[in-house]
Scaffold this motif. Structure first.
Motif, PDB file in Angstrom:
ATOM      1  N   TRP A  57       0.965  -6.044  -2.080  1.00 48.06           N
ATOM      2  CA  TRP A  57       0.649  -4.716  -3.132  1.00 48.06           C
ATOM      3  C   TRP A  57       1.514  -4.868  -4.578  1.00 48.06           C
ATOM      4  O   TRP A  57       2.850  -5.157  -4.585  1.00 48.06           O
ATOM      5  CB  TRP A  57       1.229  -3.545  -2.329  1.00 48.06           C
ATOM      6  N   GLU A  58       1.067  -5.011  -5.160  1.00 48.58           N
ATOM      7  CA  GLU A  58       1.743  -5.179  -6.695  1.00 48.58           C
ATOM      8  C   GLU A  58       1.417  -4.703  -7.810  1.00 48.58           C
ATOM      9  O   GLU A  58       0.226  -4.109  -8.921  1.00 48.58           O
ATOM     10  CB  GLU A  58       1.374  -6.295  -7.380  1.00 48.58           C
ATOM     11  N   MET A  59       1.223  -2.868  -7.737  1.00 44.91           N
ATOM     12  CA  MET A  59       0.822  -1.697  -7.980  1.00 44.91           C
ATOM     13  C   MET A  59       2.425  -0.362  -8.846  1.00 44.91           C
ATOM     14  O   MET A  59       2.350  -0.043  -8.605  1.00 44.91           O
ATOM     15  CB  MET A  59       0.126  -1.349  -7.549  1.00 44.91           C
ATOM     16  N   PRO A  60       2.965  -1.229 -10.071  1.00 46.26           N
ATOM     17  CA  PRO A  60       3.875  -1.097 -10.274  1.00 46.26           C
ATOM     18  C   PRO A  60       3.809   0.360 -11.197  1.00 46.26           C
ATOM     19  O   PRO A  60       5.115   1.250 -10.713  1.00 46.26           O
ATOM     20  CB  PRO A  60       4.307  -1.881 -11.143  1.00 46.26           C
ATOM     21  N   SER A  61       2.948   1.026 -11.038  1.00 41.44           N
ATOM     22  CA  SER A  61       2.592   2.263 -12.124  1.00 41.44           C
ATOM     23  C   SER A  61       2.111   3.562 -10.945  1.00 41.44           C
ATOM     24  O   SER A  61       1.757   4.232 -11.674  1.00 41.44           O
ATOM     25  CB  SER A  61       1.032   2.097 -13.526  1.00 41.44           C
ATOM     26  N   LEU A  62       1.508   3.400  -9.686  1.00 34.68           N
ATOM     27  CA  LEU A  62       1.452   3.541  -8.569  1.00 34.68           C
ATOM     28  C   LEU A  62       2.189   4.997  -8.299  1.00 34.68           C
ATOM     29  O   LEU A  62       3.672   4.617  -7.901  1.00 34.68           O
ATOM     30  CB  LEU A  62       1.208   3.143  -7.090  1.00 34.68           C
ATOM     31  N   GLN A  63       1.713   6.000  -8.857  1.00 34.82           N
ATOM     32  CA  GLN A  63       1.868   7.551  -7.739  1.00 34.82           C
ATOM     33  C   GLN A  63       1.405   8.207  -7.033  1.00 34.82           C
ATOM     34  O   GLN A  63       2.538   8.723  -6.436  1.00 34.82           O
ATOM     35  CB  GLN A  63       1.703   8.783  -9.820  1.00 34.82           C
ATOM     36  N   MET A  64       0.459   8.427  -6.669  1.00 38.80           N
ATOM     37  CA  MET A  64      -0.661   8.743  -5.943  1.00 38.80           C
ATOM     38  C   MET A  64      -1.199   7.506  -4.990  1.00 38.80           C
ATOM     39  O   MET A  64      -2.407   7.303  -5.739  1.00 38.80           O
ATOM     40  CB  MET A  64      -1.235   9.847  -6.399  1.00 38.80           C
ATOM     41  N   LEU A  65      -0.800   7.294  -3.847  1.00 40.22           N
ATOM     42  CA  LEU A  65      -1.895   6.905  -3.007  1.00 40.22           C
ATOM     43  C   LEU A  65      -2.194   7.602  -2.161  1.00 40.22           C
ATOM     44  O   LEU A  65      -1.717   7.996  -1.025  1.00 40.22           O
ATOM     45  CB  LEU A  65      -1.345   5.664  -2.502  1.00 40.22           C
ATOM     46  N   SER A  66      -3.962   7.177  -1.562  1.00 37.79           N
ATOM     47  CA  SER A  66      -4.424   8.002  -0.683  1.00 37.79           C
ATOM     48  C   SER A  66      -5.098   7.184   0.397  1.00 37.79           C
ATOM     49  O   SER A  66      -6.357   6.622   0.136  1.00 37.79           O
ATOM     50  CB  SER A  66      -5.272   9.337  -0.597  1.00 37.79           C
ATOM     51  N   LEU A  67      -4.687   6.345   1.493  1.00 36.55           N
ATOM     52  CA  LEU A  67      -6.052   5.938   1.911  1.00 36.55           C
ATOM     53  C   LEU A  67      -6.402   6.617   3.536  1.00 36.55           C
ATOM     54  O   LEU A  67      -6.962   6.275   4.376  1.00 36.55           O
ATOM     55  CB  LEU A  67      -5.272   4.326   2.439  1.00 36.55           C
TER      56      LEU A  67
ATOM     57  N   PRO B  47       2.955  -1.375   5.515  1.00 38.90           N
ATOM     58  CA  PRO B  47       3.999  -2.038   3.802  1.00 38.90           C
ATOM     59  C   PRO B  47       5.164  -1.643   4.088  1.00 38.90           C
ATOM     60  O   PRO B  47       4.808  -0.442   3.567  1.00 38.90           O
ATOM     61  CB  PRO B  47       2.983  -1.969   3.528  1.00 38.90           C
ATOM     62  N   ASP B  48       5.748  -2.639   3.498  1.00 40.68           N
ATOM     63  CA  ASP B  48       6.984  -2.129   3.225  1.00 40.68           C
ATOM     64  C   ASP B  48       7.255  -1.434   2.198  1.00 40.68           C
ATOM     65  O   ASP B  48       7.843  -0.197   1.573  1.00 40.68           O
ATOM     66  CB  ASP B  48       8.486  -3.449   3.209  1.00 40.68           C
ATOM     67  N   SER B  49       6.302  -1.562   1.359  1.00 40.69           N
ATOM     68  CA  SER B  49       6.258  -1.962  -0.131  1.00 40.69           C
ATOM     69  C   SER B  49       4.902  -1.299  -0.807  1.00 40.69           C
ATOM     70  O   SER B  49       3.675  -2.178  -0.148  1.00 40.69           O
ATOM     71  CB  SER B  49       7.353  -2.284  -0.920  1.00 40.69           C
ATOM     72  N   PHE B  50       4.290  -0.577  -2.025  1.00 45.93           N
ATOM     73  CA  PHE B  50       3.418  -0.470  -2.130  1.00 45.93           C
ATOM     74  C   PHE B  50       3.565  -0.912  -4.123  1.00 45.93           C
ATOM     75  O   PHE B  50       2.602  -0.863  -4.559  1.00 45.93           O
ATOM     76  CB  PHE B  50       2.630   0.519  -2.017  1.00 45.93           C
ATOM     77  N   GLY B  51       4.539  -1.870  -4.548  1.00 49.64           N
ATOM     78  CA  GLY B  51       4.967  -2.246  -5.642  1.00 49.64           C
ATOM     79  C   GLY B  51       5.216  -1.201  -6.548  1.00 49.64           C
ATOM     80  O   GLY B  51       4.811  -1.588  -7.594  1.00 49.64           O
ATOM     81  N   SER B  52       5.624  -0.400  -5.499  1.00 49.98           N
ATOM     82  CA  SER B  52       6.112   1.031  -7.255  1.00 49.98           C
ATOM     83  C   SER B  52       7.626   1.244  -6.586  1.00 49.98           C
ATOM     84  O   SER B  52       7.360   2.486  -5.319  1.00 49.98           O
ATOM     85  CB  SER B  52       4.237   1.604  -7.132  1.00 49.98           C
ATOM     86  N   ASP B  53       7.846   1.798  -7.831  1.00 46.11           N
ATOM     87  CA  ASP B  53       9.225   2.926  -7.346  1.00 46.11           C
ATOM     88  C   ASP B  53       8.902   4.032  -7.346  1.00 46.11           C
ATOM     89  O   ASP B  53       9.451   5.283  -7.576  1.00 46.11           O
ATOM     90  CB  ASP B  53       9.810   2.565  -8.265  1.00 46.11           C
ATOM     91  N   ASN B  54       7.937   4.527  -8.052  1.00 46.82           N
ATOM     92  CA  ASN B  54       7.512   5.885  -8.551  1.00 46.82           C
ATOM     93  C   ASN B  54       6.202   6.329  -8.028  1.00 46.82           C
ATOM     94  O   ASN B  54       5.660   7.526  -8.332  1.00 46.82           O
ATOM     95  CB  ASN B  54       6.507   5.620 -10.420  1.00 46.82           C
ATOM     96  N   LEU B  55       5.925   6.503  -6.699  1.00 44.86           N
ATOM     97  CA  LEU B  55       5.554   6.336  -6.012  1.00 44.86           C
ATOM     98  C   LEU B  55       5.613   7.862  -5.449  1.00 44.86           C
ATOM     99  O   LEU B  55       6.899   8.662  -5.463  1.00 44.86           O
ATOM    100  CB  LEU B  55       5.143   5.946  -4.230  1.00 44.86           C
ATOM    101  N   GLU B  56       4.915   9.409  -5.397  1.00 42.72           N
ATOM    102  CA  GLU B  56       5.536  10.723  -5.377  1.00 42.72           C
ATOM    103  C   GLU B  56       4.767  11.269  -3.597  1.00 42.72           C
ATOM    104  O   GLU B  56       4.565  12.079  -3.583  1.00 42.72           O
ATOM    105  CB  GLU B  56       5.055  11.795  -6.659  1.00 42.72           C
TER     106      GLU B  56
END
Length: 790
Positions: A398-408, A418-427
């Motif tokens: 997962w390399e989504m550095p801009s990701l703030q909202m993720l719904s699966l 996964p350990d990370s979704f490639g973003s430190d901005n997840l809200e």
């Protein structure tokens, strides 16, 4: 031949006489302009003193907001956004050389002057964003090119004379309650939004052959789109959204080769999406959401267009998502949710690096995620929930550095997280209703911006990571219906039901853990000792009031407390708020509230009880309730208030020895002082009602679960805070009965944030700032609506 000589004219004398004559006329004209300006000034209220230099000590060409031609005659009056009020004098329209008058974004009121259309030289007139009422006067302005009267309270018919303004190119009458469209043949911009236009769109609009921009959204128009509209081949932007239009979108739209923006959303349009849309070479924005469209999305849509925004959500569309939607390389917003689309997510979308916002939820999509779909660098919002997607997501990068909202959520994904979704901005992270197994990764605790985490209804096991407590912004956590074990303190029981957990305090609803001492015990000891001083104060008030035979009125009690209070209260003003019976509240808890000191929290001094009533003694704040001042606040002032409230809540929830709750958040409990700083009034512990009869649990600002269970929590406060944010942005309160099919302000706000343009939902009082502060307003709406998604 005899010559005759008589007196010869003197060229110099003639020149001097001519000069004196012209100069005299010039001086008369200047004196006339001066008098007209001073008369205009006298009709205005100018609290900010912008017109302080409008006096005879300086030539009027140097006055603020005045521009002269050839340094002698007034050509421009520019006084936009100066906080002026009053009724405008019609005399400014008698200025002989005036070309531009801009008085927009003030507080001007009353009827428009009858001779507003008097000037033969006026080319630009902007009176938008004021409080003018009544009809638009008749008249003629042959040179007028721009007329903007939008966002007032004008009513009645649009005068037919406006159709004779042959030079008029820009007309904006939106945000009023007007009804009738004139014949404005030379227009290239027609804006009649937010009016009370009813009936069908007149076919006569097809006569406006120079028209480039046609905006009729937010009216009550019915019937089909007239075919004559598609003869306006110069159209660049067509917006007929938020009406009651019906029928199909005809293939005649193929004629609009210059069209860049098409907004037909929120109508009752039916039938198929015309294939002709695929052939419009300049088409950038296509929004057809919330209609009754059916059939498949045209297969070539996007291949020959320049698409940047595509929103076809909330229709009855079927079939697959076309491969070529991102052929332009510029598509950044793809919204297709709530349809019946099927098939796999197109692989071509994985190469669409321009994408920022993707909403494909509530369809019938199946298969695994395309390999590169989790490496889109600009995507900040991705919702593919409620489909039939499957496979593992932990085996891919997962390399989504801009990701703030993720719904699966509500799919059939399996395997580990996964350990990370490639973003430190997840809200906001929602992975619920899947088949995920294994442990919750410790690295989730490093998501410092995380506000909402939902992992419920999976097959997760192991202990809840201690690192989750590092997520300081987390306000919504749901781990229920898993196979988790261990201990977790201070969490609502409903968030962790269906696991094998224990907890250390009574509020958690979890069984106590063996050999565990509650760390809060030491806080209670310290609070008990520290409460003695304020407890004495409360006792003093109690003894004082019992000496009175009658408690008297609140005003009398306030006076007595002020004059006979304890030494620690000398020269202090109070506010007494009558409460219900609070005898069951431990004095130590009242004392704890009394120790709170924060610039955005109203201080509680103590309680005064008598046989008849109980009063809470609060610090006096010199100001007004937010509900009383909100409608007159600028965006900057509203933003400052929102920040202050957030600081107060963070203090009460996070930095007090025990969490203090507001009880319910509403503009009635927020005092705004002279510096626009908000002050929150916190509730006494366990206090559900005020003034004996008004229970907050029935308030529109109370969270639904609070109204059902009568239990208040931090979530209750955050729910109310979200409503206040929405009210600051929209000017609408939860009790308003105007949310139509959405039913509540919460659902309406989510809908507006996701799918409406800013003009639809922003408060008209701050709409003038929308273009400058659009990102801030949208993100605030995102945060406000997110407060209610749990």
């Amino acid at each position: 031949m005899e010559s005759t000589k008589g007196p010869q004219p003197c060229p110099l004398l003639l020149f001097l006489l001519l000069f004196l004559f012209l100069n005299s006329r010039t001086m008369q004209a200047e004196n006339q302009e001066l008098e007209l300006l001073l008369s205009f000034k006298s009709s205005l209220n100018d609290p900010s003193k912008y017109l302080s230099n409008w006096n005879t000590s300086a030539t009027f060409c140097n006055w603020l907001g005045i521009t002269c031609t050839n340094s002698s005659h007034i050509s421009v009056i520019q006084l936009s956004g100066k906080n002026m009020s009053g009724k405008i004098s019609s005399l400014i329209f008698h200025l002989p050389y005036i070309q531009t008058v801009d008085l927009s974004s003030n507080q001007l009121s009353g009827k428009l002057p009858d001779d507003i259309f008097f000037s033969s030289s006026l080319r630009y007139l902007n009176l938008s964003n004021n409080n003018f009422t009544g009809p638009i006067p008749s008249g003629s302005l042959p040179l007028l090119e721009t007329l903007d009267l939008s966002n007032n309270m004008l009513s009645g018919k649009i005068p037919e004379e406006i159709g004779s303004f042959w030079s008029l190119k820009f007309l904006d009458l939106g945000g009023n309650v007007l009804a009738e469209i004139g014949q404005l043949i030379s227009l290239n911009h027609l804006n009649l939004v937010y009016n009370n236009l009813i009936g069908q769109i007149p076919t006569s609009l097809g006569n406006l052959t120079d028209l480039q921009y046609l905006f009729l959204y937010q009216n009550k128009l019915t019937g089909p789109i007239p075919k004559s509209i598609f003869g306006l081949t110069m159209l660049i932007s067509l917006d007929l959204s938020d009406n009651f239009l019906s029928g199909e979108i005809p293939e005649l739209i193929i004629k609009l080769k210059n069209l860049e923006i098409l907004h037909l959303f929120s109508n009752n349009l039916s039938g198929k999406i015309p294939v002709a849309l695929s052939t419009l070479p300049r088409l950038q924005v296509l929004q057809l959401w919330s209609n009754k469209l059916s059939g498949e999305i045209p297969n070539d849509l996007g291949k020959h267009n320049n698409l940047t925004v595509l929103d076809l959500s909330t229709n009855f569309l079927s079939g697959r998502i076309p491969e070529g939607l991102c052929s332009s390389g510029n598509l950044f917003k793809l919204i297709l949710f709530s349809n019946s689309l099927e098939g796999e997510i197109p692989k071509s979308l994985s190469a669409c690096k321009s994408l920022r916002r993707i909403r494909l939820q509530e369809n019938g999509l199946f298969g695994e995620l395309p390999s590169e779909f989790t490496k889109l660098p600009l995507v900040y919002f991705l919702d593919i929930s409620a489909n039939k997607l499957l496979g593992r997501i932990d085996s891919r990068k997962w390399e989504m550095p801009s990701l703030q909202m993720l719904s699966l959520a509500r799919n059939s994904f399996l395997g580990g997280l996964p350990d990370s979704f490639g973003s430190d901005n997840l809200e906001n992270l929602d992975l619920s209703h899947n088949q995920f197994s294994g442990a919750i990764p410790d690295k989730f605790g490093r998501l410092s911006d995380l506000m909402q985490l939902n992992l419920s209804k999976n097959k997760l096991s192991g202990e809840i990571p201690d690192d989750l407590s590092s997520c300081e912004k987390l306000v919504s956590l749901d781990l229920s219906q898993n196979k988790l074990s261990g201990a977790f303190l201070a969490i609502n029981a409903s968030a962790v039901t269906g696991n094998n957990l224990c907890g250390g305090d009574k509020t958690s609803g979890l069984p106590p853990c063996r050999r565990m001492k509650s760390p809060l015990w030491w806080f209670y000891v310290a609070c008990s000792l520290g409460a003695l001083v304020l407890l004495a104060l409360a006792a003093f008030g109690f003894v004082f009031i019992r000496r009175k035979k009658e408690f008297g009125t609140q005003k009398k009690a306030k006076k007595e407390l002020h004059t006979k209070g304890s030494p620690s209260q000398t020269n202090t003003q109070f506010i007494l708020k009558k409460t219900n019976d609070v005898n069951s509240i431990p004095p130590s808890e009242v004392a704890e509230l009394g120790k709170l000191q924060h610039p955005n929290v109203v201080k509680l001094f103590g309680l005064c009880r008598s046989n008849k009533s109980t009063y809470a003694v609060h610090e006096y704040i010199d100001g007004k309730k937010l509900s009383e001042v909100l409608r007159n606040l600028s965006w900057e002032r509203r933003q400052q208030i929102a920040i202050g409230i957030a600081k107060a809540l963070r203090f009460l929830h996070c930095y007090c020895s025990t969490t203090v709750l507001v009880g319910y958040m509403s503009p009635e409990k927020i005092i705004i002082d002279g510096k626009d700083e908000p002050h929150l009034i916190a509730s006494l512990p366990g206090l559900l009602c005020v003034d004996d009869t008004k229970c907050f649990i029935s308030s529109a600002y109370a969270a639904p679960e609070t109204r059902e269970t009568k239990d208040i929590s931090e979530r209750s406060d955050m729910y109310g805070f979200g409503l206040v944010l929405i009210e600051l942005l929209t000017g609408k309160c939860p009790a308003d009965a105007e949310f139509g099919e959405h039913g509540s302000i919460v659902k309406w706000a989510r809908y507006c944030y996701s799918d409406c343009h800013l003009d639809v939902w922003i408060d008209p009082m701050i709409r003038g700032n929308a273009s400058i502060n659009q990102n801030e307003m949208v993100e605030t709406m995102n945060f406000g609506s997110a407060m209610h998604s749990y």
